[in-house]
Design a protein around this motif. Structure first.
Motif, mmCIF file in Angstrom:
data_model
loop_
_atom_site.group_PDB
_atom_site.id
_atom_site.type_symbol
_atom_site.label_atom_id
_atom_site.label_comp_id
_atom_site.label_asym_id
_atom_site.label_seq_id
_atom_site.Cartn_x
_atom_site.Cartn_y
_atom_site.Cartn_z
ATOM 1 N N ASP A 208 0.828 -1.215 0.000
ATOM 2 C CA ASP A 208 0.000 0.000 0.000
ATOM 3 C C ASP A 208 0.858 1.259 0.000
ATOM 4 O OD1 ASP A 208 0.905 -0.482 2.572
ATOM 5 O OD2 ASP A 208 -0.922 0.218 3.548
ATOM 6 N N GLN A 209 2.015 1.199 0.644
ATOM 7 C CA GLN A 209 2.933 2.342 0.592
ATOM 8 C C GLN A 209 3.453 2.548 -0.824
ATOM 9 O OE1 GLN A 209 5.900 1.150 3.473
ATOM 10 N NE2 GLN A 209 4.890 2.249 5.134
ATOM 11 N N GLY A 210 3.696 1.454 -1.530
ATOM 12 C CA GLY A 210 4.151 1.549 -2.910
ATOM 13 C C GLY A 210 3.096 2.158 -3.816
ATOM 14 N N VAL A 211 1.846 1.759 -3.612
ATOM 15 C CA VAL A 211 0.751 2.345 -4.406
ATOM 16 C C VAL A 211 0.691 3.846 -4.167
ATOM 17 C CG1 VAL A 211 -1.749 2.427 -4.713
ATOM 18 C CG2 VAL A 211 -0.606 0.207 -4.457
ATOM 19 N N ASN A 212 0.778 4.240 -2.907
ATOM 20 C CA ASN A 212 0.753 5.667 -2.552
ATOM 21 C C ASN A 212 1.930 6.414 -3.188
ATOM 22 O OD1 ASN A 212 1.897 7.775 -0.196
ATOM 23 N ND2 ASN A 212 -0.268 7.979 -0.683
ATOM 24 N N PHE A 213 3.120 5.838 -3.125
ATOM 25 C CA PHE A 213 4.303 6.455 -3.715
ATOM 26 C C PHE A 213 4.139 6.577 -5.223
ATOM 27 C CE2 PHE A 213 9.157 6.023 -4.470
ATOM 28 C CZ PHE A 213 9.315 7.399 -4.490
ATOM 29 N N GLY A 214 3.588 5.542 -5.831
ATOM 30 C CA GLY A 214 3.362 5.579 -7.276
ATOM 31 C C GLY A 214 2.419 6.703 -7.675
ATOM 32 N N GLU A 215 1.358 6.885 -6.906
ATOM 33 C CA GLU A 215 0.403 7.965 -7.202
ATOM 34 C C GLU A 215 1.059 9.334 -7.052
ATOM 35 O OE1 GLU A 215 -2.661 6.942 -4.471
ATOM 36 O OE2 GLU A 215 -3.601 5.458 -5.815
ATOM 37 N N ILE A 216 1.920 9.479 -6.043
ATOM 38 C CA ILE A 216 2.653 10.736 -5.856
ATOM 39 C C ILE A 216 3.586 10.986 -7.037
ATOM 40 C CG2 ILE A 216 4.458 11.856 -4.462
ATOM 41 C CD1 ILE A 216 3.170 10.510 -2.000
ATOM 42 N N LEU A 236 6.210 -3.350 -6.370
ATOM 43 C CA LEU A 236 4.998 -3.876 -7.015
ATOM 44 C C LEU A 236 3.801 -2.961 -6.758
ATOM 45 C CD1 LEU A 236 5.465 -7.683 -6.291
ATOM 46 C CD2 LEU A 236 5.517 -6.581 -8.544
ATOM 47 N N GLY A 237 3.802 -2.275 -5.610
ATOM 48 C CA GLY A 237 2.752 -1.284 -5.353
ATOM 49 C C GLY A 237 2.852 -0.115 -6.317
ATOM 50 N N VAL A 238 4.080 0.363 -6.582
ATOM 51 C CA VAL A 238 4.276 1.432 -7.565
ATOM 52 C C VAL A 238 3.821 0.953 -8.945
ATOM 53 C CG1 VAL A 238 5.956 2.921 -8.711
ATOM 54 C CG2 VAL A 238 6.219 2.406 -6.276
ATOM 55 N N LYS A 239 4.165 -0.262 -9.278
ATOM 56 C CA LYS A 239 3.740 -0.863 -10.554
ATOM 57 C C LYS A 239 2.215 -0.833 -10.675
ATOM 58 C CE LYS A 239 3.373 -5.515 -12.577
ATOM 59 N NZ LYS A 239 2.003 -5.809 -12.117
ATOM 60 N N GLU A 240 1.532 -1.190 -9.599
ATOM 61 C CA GLU A 240 0.061 -1.193 -9.606
ATOM 62 C C GLU A 240 -0.486 0.203 -9.896
ATOM 63 O OE1 GLU A 240 -3.341 -1.922 -6.241
ATOM 64 O OE2 GLU A 240 -1.716 -3.417 -6.338
ATOM 65 N N ALA A 241 0.105 1.221 -9.273
ATOM 66 C CA ALA A 241 -0.342 2.603 -9.494
ATOM 67 C C ALA A 241 -0.074 3.036 -10.939
ATOM 68 C CB ALA A 241 0.369 3.543 -8.526
ATOM 69 N N PHE A 242 1.081 2.686 -11.457
ATOM 70 C CA PHE A 242 1.428 3.050 -12.840
ATOM 71 C C PHE A 242 0.500 2.361 -13.830
ATOM 72 C CE2 PHE A 242 5.920 4.974 -13.151
ATOM 73 C CZ PHE A 242 5.747 5.698 -11.975
ATOM 74 N N GLU A 243 0.212 1.098 -13.589
ATOM 75 C CA GLU A 243 -0.671 0.366 -14.499
ATOM 76 C C GLU A 243 -2.081 0.941 -14.470
ATOM 77 O OE1 GLU A 243 1.480 -4.041 -14.630
ATOM 78 O OE2 GLU A 243 -0.148 -3.669 -13.203
ATOM 79 N N VAL A 272 6.187 -4.200 -16.468
ATOM 80 C CA VAL A 272 7.249 -3.215 -16.250
ATOM 81 C C VAL A 272 8.153 -3.612 -15.077
ATOM 82 C CG1 VAL A 272 5.959 -1.306 -17.263
ATOM 83 C CG2 VAL A 272 5.753 -1.777 -14.790
ATOM 84 N N PHE A 273 7.725 -4.582 -14.282
ATOM 85 C CA PHE A 273 8.582 -5.112 -13.223
ATOM 86 C C PHE A 273 9.537 -6.110 -13.875
ATOM 87 C CE2 PHE A 273 9.800 -7.854 -9.696
ATOM 88 C CZ PHE A 273 10.032 -6.940 -8.685
ATOM 89 N N ARG A 274 10.803 -5.714 -13.990
ATOM 90 C CA ARG A 274 11.723 -6.454 -14.857
ATOM 91 C C ARG A 274 12.820 -7.224 -14.136
ATOM 92 N NH1 ARG A 274 10.135 -4.714 -19.794
ATOM 93 N NH2 ARG A 274 9.187 -2.635 -19.882
ATOM 94 N N GLY A 275 13.030 -6.960 -12.840
ATOM 95 C CA GLY A 275 14.120 -7.659 -12.174
ATOM 96 C C GLY A 275 13.977 -7.696 -10.661
ATOM 97 N N THR A 276 14.567 -8.724 -10.057
ATOM 98 C CA THR A 276 14.572 -8.877 -8.608
ATOM 99 C C THR A 276 15.849 -9.601 -8.220
ATOM 100 O OG1 THR A 276 13.277 -9.653 -6.696
ATOM 101 C CG2 THR A 276 13.313 -11.070 -8.645
ATOM 102 N N VAL A 277 16.046 -9.823 -6.938
ATOM 103 C CA VAL A 277 17.213 -10.584 -6.470
ATOM 104 C C VAL A 277 16.706 -11.782 -5.687
ATOM 105 C CG1 VAL A 277 19.322 -10.565 -5.097
ATOM 106 C CG2 VAL A 277 18.672 -8.532 -6.387
ATOM 107 N N TYR A 278 17.238 -12.940 -6.039
ATOM 108 C CA TYR A 278 16.756 -14.212 -5.502
ATOM 109 C C TYR A 278 17.657 -14.695 -4.366
ATOM 110 C CZ TYR A 278 15.597 -19.234 -5.597
ATOM 111 O OH TYR A 278 15.220 -20.517 -5.268
ATOM 112 N N PHE A 279 17.028 -15.035 -3.225
ATOM 113 C CA PHE A 279 17.738 -15.629 -2.083
ATOM 114 C C PHE A 279 17.272 -17.043 -1.784
ATOM 115 C CE2 PHE A 279 17.437 -11.107 -0.658
ATOM 116 C CZ PHE A 279 18.781 -10.826 -0.656
#
Length: 322
Positions: A208-216, A236-243, A272-279
């Protein structure tokens, strides 16, 4: 005379019988000790946010092992608050836990209560941060990790945007090591794509913070075309806002960390989410759980500090993810 002999024989036989029983009893005690199992063991698990995808996946793995071994797991969410974290550890001690696994996002706050738990014979595993007092430590190298995320973003900028991009960073300053990770992400981007600009940085470690940041960003920085963050959830929240605003396409890219199921799915779908780091954090959850169980059973293992191995993941190497 025969009566006396009979009585003597009886006493000797009785003594032999009692000695044999005592010997058998001691053998039974030794056997019981050797056959100690994890059944009935109690493990307290404290994470910063029990609704976070990564922790849900880790806990699911722990519960699967616990169910097979008859181990009880007690959960506690600290909500990224040092006071709550300490309270959770104290509750685990009071509840008679045999082991504690906790996300240690504030070593200064936790160290005393960790040392007290260890003095009481409790096995303590510090996850995500170092601890001098803990029995075991499971950590990522946040400098290497931040640079890995930043380098992924920077390389993509060079290959797809001619080396120039307007970048936003998803931070999470409530947790010090994540704040440090965000610093290294910035450094990594500047190292690989020095002509790019960091135009915004905000706490966005949760969906939800990512969605908010994306909207900003859409309002204040509509020219942002690259987003990188300390984990998958916030990005992923920013991605949701952008989409939702139809801001997608080949000139937009986002990069996170943890290789969550949602993150891997988004990469697989060419979003648009193109990369991550795997542990392989699900396996890490099982490894921490089994380290606690084995130590409880008398096998302390060879390593006190375990550093997670990391692999940057994009569309071309998704097959690495289990």
């Amino acid at each position: 005379m025969p009566g006396k002999i009979t009585r003597v024989c009886f006493v000797i036989c009785l003594s032999c019988f009692l000695a044999a029983c005592s010997f058998a009893g001691s053998l039974g005690e030794d056997t019981a000790h050797k056959e100690k199992t994890a059944k009935g063991m109690k493990i307290g698990v404290c994470m910063s946010d029990m609704t976070h995808t990564t922790f849900i996946e880790m806990l699911d793995q722990m519960h699967r092992k616990a169910d097979k071994l008859g181990v009880e797991i007690i959960e506690f969410s600290s909500d990224s608050d040092p006071g709550n974290m300490v309270e959770g550890l104290e509750n685990f001690i009071a509840a008679g836990c045999d082991a504690i696994i906790f996300q240690n996002f504030d070593q200064d706050a936790s160290e005393y209560v960790v040392s007290e738990a260890v003095k009481k014979g409790i096995i303590v595993i510090s996850y995500d941060n170092y601890s001098d007092a803990a029995t075991y430590v499971y950590v990522a190298d946040n400098e290497k990790l931040g640079f890995a995320i930043g380098h992924m973003a920077g390389d993509w900028i060079n290959e797809n945007l001619g080396g120039r991009a307007n970048v936003a960073i998803c931070d999470y300053s409530l947790i010090n090591f994540l704040n440090n990770r965000a610093d290294y992400i910035e450094e990594g981007i500047r190292e690989r794509a020095p002509e790019s600009k960091i135009v915004a940085r905000q706490d966005a470690g949760l969906l939800d913070q990512g969605v908010n940041f994306g909207e900003i960003l859409l309002q204040a920085h509509p020219d942002v075309n690259v987003v990188a963050g300390v984990n998958d959830n916030g990005v992923l929240g920013v991605k949701e806002a952008f989409e939702s605003a139809h801001k997608t396409g080949p000139s937009i890219a986002m990069f996170g960390c943890d290789a969550t199921e949602e993150g891997i799915k988004a990469i697989r779908e060419d979003s648009v989410f193109r990369g991550t780091v795997y542990f392989d954090l699900k396996q890490a959850g099982e490894d921490m759980f089994m380290a606690a169980v084995n130590a409880y059973l008398g096998d302390p293992g060879e390593k006190r500090v375990v550093t997670f191995q990391m692999v940057p993941i994009m569309k071309d190497n998704l097959d690495i993810v289990k």
